[in-house]
Motif scaffolding. Structure first.
Motif, mmCIF file in Angstrom:
data_model
loop_
_atom_site.group_PDB
_atom_site.id
_atom_site.type_symbol
_atom_site.label_atom_id
_atom_site.label_comp_id
_atom_site.label_asym_id
_atom_site.label_seq_id
_atom_site.Cartn_x
_atom_site.Cartn_y
_atom_site.Cartn_z
ATOM 1 N N UNK A 1 32.957 22.058 -32.878
ATOM 2 C CA UNK A 1 33.851 21.008 -31.399
ATOM 3 C C UNK A 1 34.747 20.400 -32.034
ATOM 4 N N UNK A 2 34.758 19.443 -33.487
ATOM 5 C CA UNK A 2 35.042 18.461 -34.070
ATOM 6 C C UNK A 2 36.684 19.782 -34.339
ATOM 7 N N UNK A 3 35.934 20.790 -34.805
ATOM 8 C CA UNK A 3 37.990 21.287 -35.980
ATOM 9 C C UNK A 3 38.685 22.036 -34.893
ATOM 10 N N UNK B 1 35.376 11.990 -30.740
ATOM 11 C CA UNK B 1 35.666 12.492 -31.913
ATOM 12 C C UNK B 1 34.518 11.980 -32.762
ATOM 13 N N UNK B 2 33.899 11.703 -32.587
ATOM 14 C CA UNK B 2 32.737 11.780 -33.906
ATOM 15 C C UNK B 2 31.247 12.216 -32.669
ATOM 16 N N UNK C 1 29.726 12.728 -28.846
ATOM 17 C CA UNK C 1 29.681 14.889 -28.424
ATOM 18 C C UNK C 1 28.455 14.418 -28.050
ATOM 19 N N UNK C 2 26.851 14.417 -28.954
ATOM 20 C CA UNK C 2 26.137 13.991 -28.350
ATOM 21 C C UNK C 2 24.932 13.660 -27.007
ATOM 22 N N UNK D 1 23.162 13.225 -39.267
ATOM 23 C CA UNK D 1 22.608 12.229 -38.166
ATOM 24 C C UNK D 1 22.141 12.789 -37.285
ATOM 25 N N UNK D 2 23.599 12.879 -36.405
ATOM 26 C CA UNK D 2 22.709 13.722 -35.378
ATOM 27 C C UNK D 2 21.831 14.589 -35.174
ATOM 28 N N UNK D 3 22.564 15.583 -36.254
ATOM 29 C CA UNK D 3 21.091 16.696 -36.786
ATOM 30 C C UNK D 3 19.608 16.024 -36.879
#
Length: 277
Positions: free
Chosen positions: A109-111, A118-119, A123-124, A246-248
């Protein structure tokens, strides 16, 4: 006689859906939407099933008609719509370990777009990403509408370990021969990559979205296979850190509490490695 959809992949993204499309689109016994998905099942509001029948009537030949619609499980009304259209429909699902799924989805998504933030932290929080991550809630309506033996739940980890067996399992469920082997069987398709130039990649992505909405998704899929465009858009060695690791970790920890419910819903155990991470 109105054509019927024979099989559909309903989710998730970043779990082999593009690979599956590439593997099946040349199969002599399969007819797929050239744009991967019709987009009929990827809307908040249900539409009359007669509109979908009109799209299916464009297919010619005797091959099984299929669709790769990796957002379909986000919208609960699709379960009843698909049941209405074809009670004998075969459904495919592929699930990816939640932490790894979150990491890959965030990078992709960021790509391509800033519509989700934006981060990774932003997104989460997005409602669509929360829906993507909630496997059990997304799949429950489909298991309520269809017999369990019509829904094949696959796991991305099995795909990575043995693509040939994964392909056979798909073919067996759909009811086509796995003797025909796709050229892309051992290829990595549509990986999460960093863009060379953020703005350019986002503009190309927006053009692709509009092109699909206009009904020319086949052009988008053809462009994705153009190696020169791929080299122009993506930098193979460029590292990006937007908090995806960290999201993972966060998603992996949250998901552990949902595995029992997911297993009750789908009727099979999740891979042991999911609980060990």
């Amino acid at each position: 006689m109105t054509a019927k959809l024979d099989f559909i992949y309903i989710g998730t993204p970043k779990a082999g859906s593009t690979w599956l499309f590439e593997a099946l689109r040349h199969h002599p016994d399969v007819q797929l939407f050239p744009g991967k998905a019709s987009k009929f099942f990827e809307t908040e509001t249900p539409r009359p099933i007669a509109e979908y029948d009109q799209q299916l009537n464009r297919f010619e030949g005797s091959g099984k008609i299929g669709e790769i619609s990796h957002d379909a499980y986000l919208y609960p009304h699709n379960a009843a719509l698909l049941r209405e259209h074809n009670p004998d429909l075969k459904i495919l699902v592929c699930l990816r370990e939640p932490g790894d799924f979150a990491r890959s989805l965030i990078l992709w998504l960021h790509a391509h777009t800033r519509d989700y933030g934006d981060c990774a932290q932003d997104m989460l929080k997005h409602p669509k990403i929360r829906s993507w991550m909630n496997y059990a809630a997304g799949l429950q309506p489909f298991f309520a509408e269809f017999p369990a033996d019509q829904i094949k739940v696959l796991f991305f980890e099995d795909f990575k370990a043995n693509p040939a067996k994964f392909y056979r399992d798909v073919c067996d469920h759909v009811g086509i021969s796995h003797e025909w082997q796709p050229a892309s069987l051992q290829e990595v398709v549509n990986p999460a990559r960093a863009p060379r130039f953020d703005l350019l990649t986002q503009i190309v992505f927006k053009i692709g979205v509009v092109t699909r909405l206009l009904g020319f998704g086949g052009i988008v899929e053809a462009a994705k296979r153009w190696k020169l465009l791929e080299k122009l858009l993506y930098a193979p060695s460029k590292a990006v850190e937007i908090g995806q690791h960290e999201a993972a970790r966060i998603e992996r920890a949250l998901a552990r509490n949902s595995y029992d419910q997911l297993e009750r819903t789908i009727g099979v155990d999740v891979p042991a490695a999911w609980r060990e991470n």
